[in-house]
Structure formats: structure tokens, C-alpha cells
Design a protein around this motif. Structure first.
Motif, mmCIF file in Angstrom:
data_model
loop_
_atom_site.group_PDB
_atom_site.id
_atom_site.type_symbol
_atom_site.label_atom_id
_atom_site.label_comp_id
_atom_site.label_asym_id
_atom_site.label_seq_id
_atom_site.Cartn_x
_atom_site.Cartn_y
_atom_site.Cartn_z
ATOM 1 N N ASP A 1 0.865 -1.182 0.000
ATOM 2 C CA ASP A 1 0.000 0.000 0.000
ATOM 3 C C ASP A 1 0.906 1.238 0.000
ATOM 4 O O ASP A 1 1.682 1.437 0.941
ATOM 5 C CB ASP A 1 -0.881 -0.009 1.250
ATOM 6 C CG ASP A 1 -1.718 1.246 1.409
ATOM 7 O OD1 ASP A 1 -1.481 2.254 0.714
ATOM 8 O OD2 ASP A 1 -2.626 1.222 2.262
ATOM 9 N N PRO A 2 0.847 2.078 -1.048
ATOM 10 C CA PRO A 2 1.744 3.240 -1.142
ATOM 11 C C PRO A 2 1.652 4.186 0.061
ATOM 12 O O PRO A 2 2.671 4.718 0.505
ATOM 13 C CB PRO A 2 1.302 3.942 -2.425
ATOM 14 C CG PRO A 2 0.608 2.889 -3.227
ATOM 15 C CD PRO A 2 -0.019 1.956 -2.217
ATOM 16 N N GLY A 3 0.471 4.386 0.598
ATOM 17 C CA GLY A 3 0.317 5.266 1.762
ATOM 18 C C GLY A 3 1.000 4.695 2.991
ATOM 19 O O GLY A 3 1.702 5.405 3.720
ATOM 20 N N PHE A 4 0.810 3.398 3.216
ATOM 21 C CA PHE A 4 1.457 2.726 4.342
ATOM 22 C C PHE A 4 2.969 2.767 4.167
ATOM 23 O O PHE A 4 3.714 3.062 5.096
ATOM 24 C CB PHE A 4 0.970 1.284 4.473
ATOM 25 C CG PHE A 4 1.596 0.553 5.632
ATOM 26 C CD1 PHE A 4 0.993 0.575 6.875
ATOM 27 C CD2 PHE A 4 2.787 -0.149 5.473
ATOM 28 C CE1 PHE A 4 1.571 -0.083 7.956
ATOM 29 C CE2 PHE A 4 3.375 -0.808 6.538
ATOM 30 C CZ PHE A 4 2.767 -0.782 7.790
ATOM 31 N N ARG A 5 3.428 2.466 2.946
ATOM 32 C CA ARG A 5 4.873 2.452 2.676
ATOM 33 C C ARG A 5 5.497 3.811 2.972
ATOM 34 O O ARG A 5 6.561 3.901 3.583
ATOM 35 C CB ARG A 5 5.162 2.051 1.233
ATOM 36 C CG ARG A 5 6.665 2.070 0.898
ATOM 37 C CD ARG A 5 6.958 1.616 -0.517
ATOM 38 N NE ARG A 5 6.818 0.189 -0.672
ATOM 39 C CZ ARG A 5 7.730 -0.723 -0.301
ATOM 40 N NH1 ARG A 5 8.847 -0.323 0.259
ATOM 41 N NH2 ARG A 5 7.527 -1.991 -0.494
ATOM 42 N N ALA A 6 4.835 4.883 2.567
ATOM 43 C CA ALA A 6 5.366 6.231 2.794
ATOM 44 C C ALA A 6 5.503 6.513 4.291
ATOM 45 O O ALA A 6 6.524 7.048 4.742
ATOM 46 C CB ALA A 6 4.474 7.273 2.126
ATOM 47 N N GLU A 7 4.490 6.154 5.053
ATOM 48 C CA GLU A 7 4.543 6.365 6.504
ATOM 49 C C GLU A 7 5.623 5.500 7.148
ATOM 50 O O GLU A 7 6.345 5.952 8.026
ATOM 51 C CB GLU A 7 3.187 6.070 7.152
ATOM 52 C CG GLU A 7 2.144 7.108 6.879
ATOM 53 C CD GLU A 7 2.504 8.459 7.480
ATOM 54 O OE1 GLU A 7 2.955 8.513 8.646
ATOM 55 O OE2 GLU A 7 2.345 9.470 6.778
#
Length: 90
Positions: free
Chosen positions: A14-20
Motif C-alpha cells: 500500500d503506497p500510503g502505508f509504505r510512505a509512513e
């Protein structure tokens, strides 16, 4: 691979999870390094505080992630462990 690693691998898609996750990784790695080095030296937080001149409450907050550490503080902790702080960009 254990259950956590499998779960994390899935979540990192998940790109959002990865960024966080990536944003918090440097602090996580610093906390982990402090904990692992302290345990390897067989020191309590109080003993490390005495050796480094860093208040035990500060060491506790760093290790639990409730507070970040400055480079100066990490350097003092490293010195108290008989080590030096080594920062690299990889």
C-alpha cells in the motif's frame, strides 16, 4: 519469514502505508540500535545514563519511541557504550 514479516510485506504494498513506514524508519533504526547496544553491553538504562551523562528518562523515551533523539544525544549514548556514532547515507 515470521508472521510479522509476512504481514509487513503485504502492508508495504500500500503506497500510503509504505510512505509512513519509510518516514519513520530512521527513528526506528536509531531506537533499535540503542536498545541492542545497551543490551549487548549488559547495561540497564540507569547504568547507561550514568556512563553517558544522559538522563535515564531520556533514554527510556528514546527506546520506547515517545521522544526522538538528537544526534548529540545519540553521540553521548554511543560514547557511554564505548562506541562512536556512525551515520551513513546508503
Amino acid at each position: 519469514m515470521d508472521d510479522f514479516e509476512r504481514y509487513l510485506e503485504k502492508q508495504l504494498q500500500d503506497p500510503g502505508f509504505r510512505a509512513e513506514w519509510e518516514a519513520g524508519e530512521p527513528e526506528f533504526l536509531a531506537r533499535k540500535a540503542v536498545i541492542e547496544a545497551r543490551l549487548a553491553a549488559r547495561l540497564s538504562q540507569s547504568q547507561l545514563a550514568e556512563a553517558s551523562g544522559v538522563d535515564q528518562r531520556v533514554i527510556s523515551r528514546i527506546e520506547t519511541g515517545t521522544s526522538g533523539a538528537t544526534l548529540r544525544t545519540l553521540g553521548r549514548i554511543a560514547k557511554g557504550l564505548g562506541k562512536r556514532l556512525d551515520i551513513r547515507f546508503v
